[in-house]
Design a protein around this motif. Structure first.
Motif, short mmCIF file in Angstrom:
data_model
loop_
_atom_site.label_atom_id
_atom_site.label_comp_id
_atom_site.label_asym_id
_atom_site.label_seq_id
_atom_site.Cartn_x
_atom_site.Cartn_y
_atom_site.Cartn_z
N ASN A 83 41.03 -31.84 -1.54
CA ASN A 83 40.11 -31.35 -0.50
C ASN A 83 38.77 -32.08 -0.51
O ASN A 83 37.70 -31.48 -0.36
N GLU A 123 45.24 -34.74 -2.40
CA GLU A 123 45.74 -33.55 -1.69
C GLU A 123 44.67 -33.03 -0.74
O GLU A 123 43.51 -32.85 -1.13
N ASN A 124 45.10 -32.78 0.50
CA ASN A 124 44.22 -32.16 1.51
C ASN A 124 42.93 -32.95 1.70
O ASN A 124 41.88 -32.36 1.96
N ASN A 152 49.33 -35.90 -0.29
CA ASN A 152 49.92 -34.64 0.16
C ASN A 152 49.00 -33.96 1.17
O ASN A 152 47.87 -33.59 0.86
N ASN A 153 49.51 -33.80 2.40
CA ASN A 153 48.77 -33.10 3.45
C ASN A 153 47.39 -33.72 3.68
O ASN A 153 46.39 -33.02 3.82
N CYS A 154 47.35 -35.05 3.73
CA CYS A 154 46.08 -35.75 3.93
C CYS A 154 45.93 -36.22 5.38
O CYS A 154 46.91 -36.56 6.05
N TYR A 155 44.70 -36.23 5.85
CA TYR A 155 44.38 -36.71 7.20
C TYR A 155 44.06 -38.19 7.08
O TYR A 155 43.01 -38.58 6.56
N GLY A 208 53.67 -34.80 4.46
CA GLY A 208 52.94 -33.98 5.42
C GLY A 208 51.61 -34.58 5.84
O GLY A 208 50.66 -33.84 6.12
N CYS A 209 51.52 -35.92 5.92
CA CYS A 209 50.26 -36.59 6.25
C CYS A 209 50.24 -37.03 7.71
O CYS A 209 51.27 -37.33 8.30
N ASP A 210 49.05 -37.08 8.27
CA ASP A 210 48.84 -37.62 9.61
C ASP A 210 48.39 -39.07 9.44
O ASP A 210 47.25 -39.35 9.08
N ASN A 238 57.95 -35.93 6.56
CA ASN A 238 57.29 -34.99 7.48
C ASN A 238 55.89 -35.47 7.86
O ASN A 238 54.93 -34.70 7.85
N CYS A 239 55.79 -36.75 8.18
CA CYS A 239 54.50 -37.34 8.52
C CYS A 239 54.41 -37.64 10.01
O CYS A 239 55.42 -37.83 10.69
#
Length: 348
Positions: free
Chosen positions: A226, A245-246, A265-268, A286-288, A306-307
């Motif tokens: 984060n 992460e995040n 993980n889940n990063c913009y 899960g990244c954009d 899942n990107c």
């Protein structure tokens, strides 16, 4: 774990009574809900069972446990000879409690299996390497037999390990369990960075890139959660084994960086730029990554799961064993590969 309970606001104490479950009676879901909503009504199922209670032990109250026929909860009732729930208590997970009370040996077995799983979870977390570990089921069986004097149910053990929150995936092959540990359970063994530490490290890195002193950024085996890395120049940085992460990494530059075994993980990560970057065995989960450019880089054994890769250019990259489950690569602007020999000729 979900419990159905009645929470008391600012309770003074908990006045408990010693109760014996003298009878276990399963009733229909409709009857159970009616008893739950209207405990002071007369019920035939109480009438039919109240005479089975013997009030001989003054220190213990005999009760009937009425269990929901379509659920696991129960209502413990001491009717005191009446046809309604004169004294009662709502018991969450009553079915399992009654089962364990009826079979103490099952309770012992549950404790043994729980202890066994806790032992091997701790072992996997301490001995994993880069988030991966291999566990021999035969060795686990030998340990169980020596510690608990029994034979291990391998399938149950594997299922219990799979239900642990620490593990991403567990696959069995030829008697071995191949375990991937979730990144967030690795950070206690990694150096966790604060926003201030990252800002200072990136500032020094910019000075180093411009031959003005400073220091090359080194995120090896660090955990970043984060944090804001928006627009940072991480070109030529060391990041092997790091976990992001995040994080907001929008418009960051990863060119010529060492990113082997990094996990995002889940990063913009919109508009990132990566030229001649080493992403061997890197994971993007899960990244954009939309509107980004990744060129002349190594994505061997990397994963994009899942990107979002809308309008992303992945060009002239080494893509051997590159996987992208649940990622629509058709939305990328282009994806082109080159041979290992061509990639190795580049100056990294």
């Amino acid at each position: 774990m979900i419990l159905n309970v009645h929470l008391i606001r600012k309770a003074d104490d908990y006045a408990l009574q010693r109760c014996e479950v003298a009878e276990v009676v399963e009733i229909s879901h409709e009857d159970f809900n009616e008893l739950k909503c209207n405990p002071l009504k007369d019920y035939s199922f109480i009438t039919e069972n109240k005479d089975k209670l013997e009030y001989e032990n003054v220190s213990t109250v005999p009760c009937i446990m009425f269990i929901d026929g379509d659920g696991d909860d129960g209502i413990l009732v001491d009717p005191q000879g009446y046809d309604y729930a004169r004294y009662s208590a709502y018991i969450s997970n009553a079915r399992q409690l009654c089962r364990l009370g009826q079979y103490p040996s099952l309770d012992d077995y549950n404790r043994d299996m729980q202890s066994l799983v806790e032992h091997y979870v701790s072992e996997v977390l301490s001995e994993q390497k880069d988030g991966q570990a291999i566990l021999s089921l035969s060795a686990v069986g030998d340990y169980y037999q020596s510690e608990y004097q029994g034979f291990l149910d391998h399938e149950l053990f594997q299922n219990m390990m799979m239900e642990r929150p620490e593990f991403e995936t567990i696959e069995e092959n030829c008697g071995d369990l191949f375990i991937n540990v979730k990144a967030r359970y690795l950070h206690n063994q990694m150096r966790e960075l604060t926003q201030q530490e990252v800002d200072v490290m990136c500032a020094k890195h910019v000075l180093w890139l411009n031959d003005a002193g400073g220091e090359r950024a080194n995120f090896q085996n660090c955990y970043l959660n984060n944090l804001n890395i928006f627009g940072k120049d991480l070109s030529n940085s060391y990041c092997e084994g790091a976990r992001f992460e995040n994080c907001d990494m929008h418009s960051a530059d990863f060119s010529n960086a060492e990113m082997e075994s990094v996990r995002f993980n889940n990063c913009y990560m919109q508009d990132i730029f990566a030229d001649r970057t080493n992403f061997i065995q890197a994971d993007f989960i899960g990244c954009d990554i939309s509107n980004s450019v990744v060129c002349d880089s190594i994505l061997t054994s990397a994963t994009m799961q899942n990107c979002d890769v809308d309008n992303t250019e992945i060009t002239n990259c080494q893509l051997d064993s590159f996987k992208y489950p649940a990622t629509d690569m058709n939305k990328a602007a282009c994806v082109t590969g080159q041979t290992e020999e061509q990639t190795n000729s580049l100056n990294y």
